[in-house]
Design a protein around this motif. Structure first.
Motif, PDB file in Angstrom:
ATOM      1  N   LYS A 112       0.840  -1.193   0.000  1.00  0.00           N
ATOM      2  CA  LYS A 112       0.000   0.000   0.000  1.00  0.00           C
ATOM      3  C   LYS A 112       0.877   1.246   0.000  1.00  0.00           C
ATOM      4  CE  LYS A 112      -4.146  -1.978   0.898  1.00  0.00           C
ATOM      5  NZ  LYS A 112      -5.384  -1.740   0.118  1.00  0.00           N
ATOM      6  N   SER A 113       0.373   2.300  -0.596  1.00  0.00           N
ATOM      7  CA  SER A 113       1.029   3.596  -0.420  1.00  0.00           C
ATOM      8  C   SER A 113       0.478   4.224   0.855  1.00  0.00           C
ATOM      9  CB  SER A 113       0.766   4.511  -1.616  1.00  0.00           C
ATOM     10  OG  SER A 113      -0.605   4.877  -1.668  1.00  0.00           O
ATOM     11  N   ALA A 114       1.231   5.102   1.455  1.00  0.00           N
ATOM     12  CA  ALA A 114       0.782   5.777   2.668  1.00  0.00           C
ATOM     13  C   ALA A 114       1.537   7.086   2.818  1.00  0.00           C
ATOM     14  CB  ALA A 114       1.006   4.894   3.898  1.00  0.00           C
ATOM     15  N   TYR A 115       0.907   8.024   3.497  1.00  0.00           N
ATOM     16  CA  TYR A 115       1.564   9.296   3.790  1.00  0.00           C
ATOM     17  C   TYR A 115       2.066   9.265   5.227  1.00  0.00           C
ATOM     18  CZ  TYR A 115       2.384  14.249   4.622  1.00  0.00           C
ATOM     19  OH  TYR A 115       2.963  15.457   4.956  1.00  0.00           O
ATOM     20  N   SER A 116       3.339   9.525   5.389  1.00  0.00           N
ATOM     21  CA  SER A 116       3.927   9.542   6.724  1.00  0.00           C
ATOM     22  C   SER A 116       3.829  10.938   7.322  1.00  0.00           C
ATOM     23  CB  SER A 116       5.405   9.104   6.670  1.00  0.00           C
ATOM     24  OG  SER A 116       6.028   9.320   7.913  1.00  0.00           O
ATOM     25  N   GLU A 117       3.098  11.037   8.427  1.00  0.00           N
ATOM     26  CA  GLU A 117       2.951  12.337   9.093  1.00  0.00           C
ATOM     27  C   GLU A 117       4.275  12.787   9.710  1.00  0.00           C
ATOM     28  OE1 GLU A 117      -1.733  12.153  10.429  1.00  0.00           O
ATOM     29  OE2 GLU A 117      -0.251  11.134  11.705  1.00  0.00           O
ATOM     30  N   ARG A 118       5.139  11.840  10.039  1.00  0.00           N
ATOM     31  CA  ARG A 118       6.440  12.185  10.620  1.00  0.00           C
ATOM     32  C   ARG A 118       7.433  12.608   9.550  1.00  0.00           C
ATOM     33  NH1 ARG A 118      11.103   9.228  11.344  1.00  0.00           N
ATOM     34  NH2 ARG A 118      10.068   7.311  10.652  1.00  0.00           N
ATOM     35  N   LEU A 119       7.492  11.838   8.462  1.00  0.00           N
ATOM     36  CA  LEU A 119       8.454  12.125   7.408  1.00  0.00           C
ATOM     37  C   LEU A 119       7.972  13.206   6.449  1.00  0.00           C
ATOM     38  CD1 LEU A 119       9.459   8.427   6.575  1.00  0.00           C
ATOM     39  CD2 LEU A 119      10.779  10.082   7.912  1.00  0.00           C
ATOM     40  N   LYS A 120       6.656  13.412   6.397  1.00  0.00           N
ATOM     41  CA  LYS A 120       6.044  14.427   5.527  1.00  0.00           C
ATOM     42  C   LYS A 120       6.143  14.086   4.045  1.00  0.00           C
ATOM     43  CE  LYS A 120       5.227  16.841   9.214  1.00  0.00           C
ATOM     44  NZ  LYS A 120       3.872  16.807   9.821  1.00  0.00           N
ATOM     45  N   PHE A 121       6.160  12.797   3.724  1.00  0.00           N
ATOM     46  CA  PHE A 121       6.083  12.374   2.324  1.00  0.00           C
ATOM     47  C   PHE A 121       5.510  10.964   2.244  1.00  0.00           C
ATOM     48  CE2 PHE A 121      10.650  11.864   3.554  1.00  0.00           C
ATOM     49  CZ  PHE A 121      10.716  10.470   3.550  1.00  0.00           C
ATOM     50  N   VAL A 139       5.165   6.998   1.400  1.00  0.00           N
ATOM     51  CA  VAL A 139       5.999   5.807   1.527  1.00  0.00           C
ATOM     52  C   VAL A 139       5.229   4.612   0.979  1.00  0.00           C
ATOM     53  CG1 VAL A 139       7.212   6.674   3.564  1.00  0.00           C
ATOM     54  CG2 VAL A 139       5.104   5.349   3.857  1.00  0.00           C
ATOM     55  N   ALA A 140       5.913   3.485   0.876  1.00  0.00           N
ATOM     56  CA  ALA A 140       5.281   2.218   0.517  1.00  0.00           C
ATOM     57  C   ALA A 140       5.286   1.319   1.745  1.00  0.00           C
ATOM     58  CB  ALA A 140       6.029   1.546  -0.638  1.00  0.00           C
ATOM     59  N   VAL A 141       4.190   0.627   1.957  1.00  0.00           N
ATOM     60  CA  VAL A 141       4.088  -0.267   3.110  1.00  0.00           C
ATOM     61  C   VAL A 141       3.770  -1.674   2.620  1.00  0.00           C
ATOM     62  CG1 VAL A 141       3.012  -0.724   5.332  1.00  0.00           C
ATOM     63  CG2 VAL A 141       3.203   1.642   4.509  1.00  0.00           C
ATOM     64  N   LYS A 142       4.702  -2.585   2.855  1.00  0.00           N
ATOM     65  CA  LYS A 142       4.448  -3.995   2.527  1.00  0.00           C
ATOM     66  C   LYS A 142       3.843  -4.662   3.758  1.00  0.00           C
ATOM     67  CE  LYS A 142       7.938  -6.735   1.471  1.00  0.00           C
ATOM     68  NZ  LYS A 142       8.941  -7.399   0.602  1.00  0.00           N
ATOM     69  N   ILE A 143       2.703  -5.295   3.557  1.00  0.00           N
ATOM     70  CA  ILE A 143       1.968  -5.923   4.657  1.00  0.00           C
ATOM     71  C   ILE A 143       1.920  -7.422   4.404  1.00  0.00           C
ATOM     72  CG2 ILE A 143      -0.173  -5.955   5.978  1.00  0.00           C
ATOM     73  CD1 ILE A 143      -0.780  -3.169   4.731  1.00  0.00           C
ATOM     74  N   ILE A 144       2.511  -8.184   5.303  1.00  0.00           N
ATOM     75  CA  ILE A 144       2.597  -9.635   5.161  1.00  0.00           C
ATOM     76  C   ILE A 144       1.726 -10.289   6.232  1.00  0.00           C
ATOM     77  CG2 ILE A 144       4.137 -11.636   5.185  1.00  0.00           C
ATOM     78  CD1 ILE A 144       6.415  -9.511   4.557  1.00  0.00           C
TER      79      ILE A 144
END
Length: 368
Positions: free
Chosen positions: A27-36, A38-43
């Motif tokens: 999934k794509s996601a927006y990181s509130e900490r990094l402010k951009f 990211v991609a999240v692999k969920i297993i």
């Protein structure tokens, strides 16, 4: 708790689905900490096979946590929930992967290919110096950032090399990868030197970069093996490749593992060094050795020219692509490139099998 809620608690706002397999999704996601983004692999551990959970996933997590290189996808966070889901938060390749890039734009000019290939080779040297091997190098696993720089991804088949008492790397017995990128020793199902295997795949990738097609037709593995073992490499005449470029590819696609280039030799090759022109190391003769008396334009009788351009054609049903090489008055040769690195897609090529245990291992079917 669903994935969106889990990610929200960790400071991520879940976005669109980037890919999904039988036991993993991205999934794509927006990181509130990094402010951009990211991609999240969920297993999902409950759906994953035992061999993957016991061997491949622990290796991947260990290796991702230790890697830090500008041309390798960054891993920001890895966490697991009580219900057995593993979340790997990684850098997002905003410009897609190299295969899609070449499909859209065609083969790269040598200067662009040199830049991207140098980035990839630097990443592989970094890994090899740490005794880490990738073992699934292919264009689909090379992501592009906003500036179209290479970011190596998908370490699902990676491992740390083991050494014997004499310091020599122990041969690998797990046969993995995609058939079109696999070295002949792997296709033959014999124990192999994992770092040397990576080099063959690099040769295939560079060929695709500059030719826009696959170097070998993997629809007939036996025939492909015969051509590979004869050290025959065909280049499209229409591409007008330099002798230095063909020389490097030819030396990486060397069936003799004892004569195949090492990563340091690749990085020091005259084609990779932008300021060094001319085949100072000599062109290869038909045995693959250097010979200063042979001109780059006639590298070898085994390095021949194809008369027509090869193009990348998309297929509707999946991201697995066919690279077709059409010759005038000859049949079209279809060359399949597998996107997934799971065992199912490679079973017919007898890859991804564990020589000692017998059962084919699987990795997450969708990688970033």
């Amino acid at each position: 708790m669903d994935d969106a809620a889990v990610l929200k608690r960790r400071g991520y706002i879940m976005g669109i689905n980037l890919g999904e397999g039988s036991y993993a999704k991205v999934k794509s996601a927006y990181s509130e900490r990094l402010k951009f983004n990211v991609a999240v692999k969920i297993i999902d551990r409950k759906k994953a096979p035992t061999d993957f959970l016991e061997k491949f996933l622990p290796r991947e997590i260990e290796i991702l946590a230790m890697l830090n290189h500008r041309s390798i996808v960054k891993t920001y966070e890895i966490f697991e929930t009580s219900d057995g889901k593993v979340y790997i938060v990684m850098e997002l390749g905003v410009q897609g992967d190299l295969l899609e890039f070449i499909k859209t734009r065609g083969a790269l000019h040598e200067d662009d290919a040199r830049k991207k290939f140098h980035q990839l080779s630097s990443a592989i040297k970094y890994c090899h110096d740490l005794d880490v091997v990738h073992r699934d190098l292919k264009c689909e696993n090379l992501l592009l950032d906003k500036d179209f720089n290479i970011k190596l991804s998908d370490f699902g088949f990676s491992k740390r090399c083991l050494r014997d008492d004499g310091g020599r790397i122990i041969l690998s017995k797990t046969f993995c990868g995609s058939a079109a990128y696999a070295a002949p020793e792997v296709l033959q199902g014999i124990p192999y030197q994992p770092k040397v295997y990576d080099i063959w795949s690099l040769g295939v990738i560079l060929y695709i970069m500059v030719c826009g097609s696959m170097p070998y037709d993997d629809s007939n593995i036996k025939k492909m093996l015969r051509i590979q073992k004869e050290h025959r490499v065909n280049f499209p005449r229409s591409k007008h490749l330099t002798g230095e470029c063909k020389d490097l590819i030819y030396r990486m696609l060397q069936p003799d593992v004892n004569r195949r280039l090492h990563i340091d030799e690749i990085l020091s090759h005259c084609w990779v060094q932008p300021k060094t022109r001319g085949l100072s190391s000599g062109a290869v003769n038909r045995e693959g050795e250097s010979s200063r008396s042979i001109e780059p334009s006639s590298i070898s009788e085994h390095v021949s020219e194809k008369k027509s351009i090869s193009k990348l054609e998309p297929q509707e049903q999946s991201r697995s692509q066919a690279l077709s090489d059409t010759k005038p008055e000859e049949e079209t040769v279809q060359m399949q490139v597998s996107h997934h690195s799971d065992a199912e897609g490679l079973a017919e090529q007898s890859l991804n099998k564990e020589a000692e245990e017998g059962d084919p291992p699987k990795s997450p079917e969708m990688q970033t």
